[in-house]
Design an enzyme around this catalytic site. Structure first.
Site, short mmCIF file in Angstrom:
data_model
loop_
_atom_site.label_atom_id
_atom_site.label_comp_id
_atom_site.label_asym_id
_atom_site.label_seq_id
_atom_site.Cartn_x
_atom_site.Cartn_y
_atom_site.Cartn_z
N GLN A 275 1.53 -6.20 5.87
CA GLN A 275 1.78 -5.69 4.53
C GLN A 275 3.04 -6.40 4.12
OE1 GLN A 275 0.87 -1.36 3.74
NE2 GLN A 275 -1.32 -1.65 4.24
N GLU B 295 -12.43 -2.17 2.07
CA GLU B 295 -13.22 -1.87 3.42
C GLU B 295 -14.30 -0.71 3.39
OE1 GLU B 295 -10.23 -1.27 6.61
OE2 GLU B 295 -9.76 -3.38 6.55
N GLU C 289 0.74 -1.21 -0.05
CA GLU C 289 -0.10 0.11 0.01
C GLU C 289 0.70 1.32 0.11
OE1 GLU C 289 -3.03 0.30 3.03
OE2 GLU C 289 -3.43 2.10 2.44
N GLU D 203 -6.35 -9.21 3.71
CA GLU D 203 -5.53 -8.40 4.71
C GLU D 203 -5.49 -9.24 5.95
OE1 GLU D 203 -5.79 -4.22 5.59
OE2 GLU D 203 -6.44 -3.84 3.36
N TYR E 212 -7.04 -8.27 11.84
CA TYR E 212 -5.82 -8.01 12.59
C TYR E 212 -5.92 -8.43 13.99
CZ TYR E 212 -4.59 -5.30 8.37
OH TYR E 212 -4.23 -5.12 7.02
O1 AHR Z 1 -2.98 -2.77 6.33
C1 AHR Z 1 -3.25 -1.20 6.94
C2 AHR Z 1 -4.87 -0.93 6.93
O2 AHR Z 1 -5.56 -1.76 7.26
C3 AHR Z 1 -5.51 -0.84 5.44
O3 AHR Z 1 -4.85 0.25 4.63
C4 AHR Z 1 -6.69 -0.90 5.73
O4 AHR Z 1 -7.43 -1.64 4.59
C5 AHR Z 1 -7.15 -1.54 6.84
O5 AHR Z 1 -7.83 -1.16 7.72
#
Ligand code: AHR
Length: 492
Positions: A345, A169, A27, A288, A240
Site C-alpha cells: 500500500q 477479492e 486502505e 494490488e 504478493y
Molecule cells: O493489502 C492488504 C490486503 O491484501 C488487502 O486488504 C486485500 O485486498 C489483500 O488480500
C-alpha cells in the site's frame, strides 16, 4: 564476472505506458490512513489534518492514482458513516482487520487529500455486505453535479471519479461476503449497470483472482467475464511475494511468476472475447502488488480489537527493493494490457513510506526503484532481446540472471534491469545501433554489500541508490550491474 547482452530497437514496440501503471493504494487498515496520511495535531499537518511531510513523499514517489478505501476493509464498509459532521460519525467494528474505525476520514476527506497531493482516486464499492443500492448512491454522491438527494448532501463540485472497483477479492473465503464466481458475476453485472446509469462516463474494474494460487483462478475470470464482459473495462489481479526460508534465488525470480500470471489472465480474457464475439479487449488493473511477508501475519481472526493498530508494517531490505524493481519490469513488459497498477500500500502498511506518530517520515528501500521507474519509465515500452546466463531456482527452474525492459521517449531510452545473481556482478552490453543519437549513459543502481540492509527511523538513508559509470562507444553500451541489484541506465 558474468556476461549478458541485450538489443534495443524502436521497432520492438510493446505499447505505450499508461501513467496509471504507477498507482498505489490507501486502505483503512492499521496506520495507513490514521497516523499515516492523516494525523491532526502533527507538526506537519495542514488545516485538514493531512501530514504534508507525507504528502511531499507521495508526490516524490510519483503515483498518479490511489485506490481507496480497501481492500478487505471495503467489504464491510458503510460509506455513509464517513460523511457529514465528523463529531457525529459512528465508531464501527471493522471485521476485516478487527479494528475500531472512527470514520474521521471518509470520502470527502480522502478527496481533499487526493487533490492536495495531486492524485486521482480509484474508488472501490462494497459488494461484500452491500450491493447495488449503496454503490449507485455512492456514485451519485461523488459524481452527480447536484439536484438529487446524495449530490446535494455532498454540495460543492462533483468529484467526477472515473474508475471504480466492483468489490475486492470476492473470490477469497476470507472476504466478508465471499461469493462464488456465478454469484459475483451476476452482482457485478447488475451493479455495473446501475452505476453506469448514474454516470455513463465511469469505467469499471471487475474482481479477478486474489492470487495465482487460488483454486478458482482462470475459471473465476471466465465466469465473471462470461457474464459481465460488456459491462466492465478491466479485470483485477493481486499478487504478493515473499522470500520463503533462505531460498533467496527463487524470491529474486518471482517476476517470472508475475509474467506467467499476467499471460494466463490475458489468455483467459481473450478466450471469453472470442467465444462471446466481443469487439473490445478487457485490460488489466493490477490493483494490488508488492512484497509482503504474509507468513509473519498472524491472520485477522487472531488480532486483538484495537484502534489504529500497527498491522503488517513490513520493513523492506535491499533484496525486497530489487524484487519490487523487478516486478515493475514485469508490469512494463505487459504495458499493452496492464493499464493500471497499484503498489499496495502507500503508507506504513506494506508501504514504501513509513511514519512515526508525532514523529518523522522516511523512505523504505523499496521507495527508490518505484520512484525512479515512475519518473523515468514513461513513453513507449520496447521488448528487449536478451542473451543471459541462467540461475537455478527451486520454485521457477532455470531463469535468466538478467531481466530487463526498455522504455523510449523523445528524450532517449531508459533500460531497467536486474542482476539476479546473489554474489556475482554482471557485465552488460547493450546493442544500441538502432538508436544512433544515443551517445551517453547514466547508470543508477540499488545494491549493497549487505542485501539485508534496511532503512529505519534511526537510519533513514541507509539504503539509497548510487551512481555508477557506464560508457557508450560505437553504438554499444557497457555497464556493470552489481550482484543482486536493480539498475536504471538512461541513454541520451
Ligand atoms: O493489502 C492488504 C490486503 O491484501 C488487502 O486488504 C486485500 O485486498 C489483500 O488480500
Amino acid at each position: 564476472m558474468l556476461n549478458a547482452s541485450l538489443t534495443v530497437d524502436p521497432a520492438f514496440v510493446v505499447g505505450e505506458v499508461d501513467p496509471r501503471l504507477y498507482g498505489s493504494f490507501v486502505e483503512h487498515l492499521g496506520r495507513c490512513v490514521y497516523t499515516g496520511i492523516y494525523e491532526p495535531g502533527h507538526a506537519a499537518a495542514d488545516k485538514d489534518g493531512f501530514r504534508q511531510d507525507v504528502a511531499a513523499l507521495v508526490r516524490e514517489l510519483g503515483v498518479p492514482i490511489v485506490r481507496y478505501p480497501g481492500g478487505n476493509f471495503v467489504s464491510g464498509y458503510r460509506w455513509e458513516d464517513g460523511i457529514g459532521p465528523a463529531s457525529s460519525r459512528p465508531t464501527r467494528l471493522d471485521l476485516a482487520w478487527r479494528s475500531l474505525e472512527t470514520n474521521q476520514v471518509g470520502v470527502d476527506e480522502f478527496m481533499t487529500w487526493a487533490r492536495t497531493v495531486g492524485v486521482e482516486p480509484i474508488m472501490a464499492v462494497n459488494l461484500g455486505t452491500r450491493g447495488i443500492d449503496a454503490a449507485r448512491s455512492l456514485v451519485e454522491y461523488c459524481n452527480v453535479p447536484g439536484g438529487t438527494y446524495w449530490s446535494d448532501l455532498r454540495g460543492g463540485s462533483p468529484y467526477r471519479i472515473k474508475t471504480w472497483c466492483l468489490g475486492n477479492e470476492m473470490d477469497g473465503p476470507w472476504q466478508i461476503g465471499h461469493k462464488t464466481a456465478r454469484e459475483y458475476a451476476r452482482l457485478a453485472l447488475e451493479t455495473a449497470k446501475a452505476m453506469r446509469q448514474v454516470d455513463p462516463a465511469i469505467e469499471l474494474v471487475a474482481c479477478g483472482s486474489s492470487n495465482r494460487a487460488m483454486p478458482t483462478f482462470g475459471s473465476w475470470e471466465a465466469t465473471v467475464l462470461g457474464e459481465a464482459y460488456d459491462a466492465v473495462d478491466y479485470v483485477s489481479m493481486h499478487a504478493y511475494y515473499q522470500q520463503h526460508g533462505d531460498d533467496r534465488a527463487s524470491f529474486l525470480a518471482v517476476a517470472t511468476d508475475m509474467d506467467g500470471f499476467i499471460d494466463d489472465l490475458i489468455a483467459t480474457a481473450d478466450h471469453v472475447r472470442a467465444v462471446g464475439r466481443h469487439r473490445k479487449r478487457i485490460n488489466i488493473a493490477f490493483d494490488e502488488w508488492n512484497v509482503w511477508y504474509q507468513s509473519r501475519f498472524p491472520g485477522e481472526t487472531n488480532l486483538e480489537i484495537e484502534q489504529t493498530p500497527r498491522l503488517i508494517e513490513d520493513v523492506y531490505s535491499v533484496t525486497d527493493a530489487v524484487v519490487v524493481g523487478n516486478l515493475l519490469i514485469s508490469l512494463l513488459r505487459h504495458a499493452d494490457r496492464v493499464r493500471i497498477g497499484c503498489l499496495a500500500q502507500l503508507v506504513n502498511v506494506i508501504a514504501p513510506i513509513m511514519t512515526e506518530p508525532g514523529g518523522r517520515v522516511w523512505k523504505q528501500a523499496s521507495f527508490h526503484p518505484f520512484a525512479l521507474t515512475a519518473r523515468h519509465g514513461q513513453g513507449t515500452v520496447l521488448q528487449v532481446a536478451v542473451s543471459s546466463p541462467t540461475v537455478s531456482t527451486a520454485l521457477y527452474g532455470d531463469v535468466p540472471v538478467l531481466d530487463a525492459v526498455a522504455v523510449s521517449s523523445g528524450a532517449g531510452v531508459v533500460v531497467f534491469a536486474v542482476n539476479r545473481s546473489l554474489d556475482t556482478p554482471l557485465r552488460l552490453e547493450v546493442d544500441l545501433r538502432a538508436f544512433p543519437a544515443c551517445t551517453s549513459a547514466s547508470h543508477t543502481a540499488l545494491a549493497d554489500d549487505d542485501p539485508d540492509a534496511v532503512n529505519t527511523v534511526a537510519e533513514p538513508e541507509r539504503v539509497v541508490p548510487r551512481s555508477l559509470s557506464a560508457t557508450v562507444d560505437d553504438g554499444r553500451l557497457q555497464a556493470e550491474l552489481p550482484a543482486l541489484s536493480w539498475n536504471m541506465i538512461r541513454l541520451s
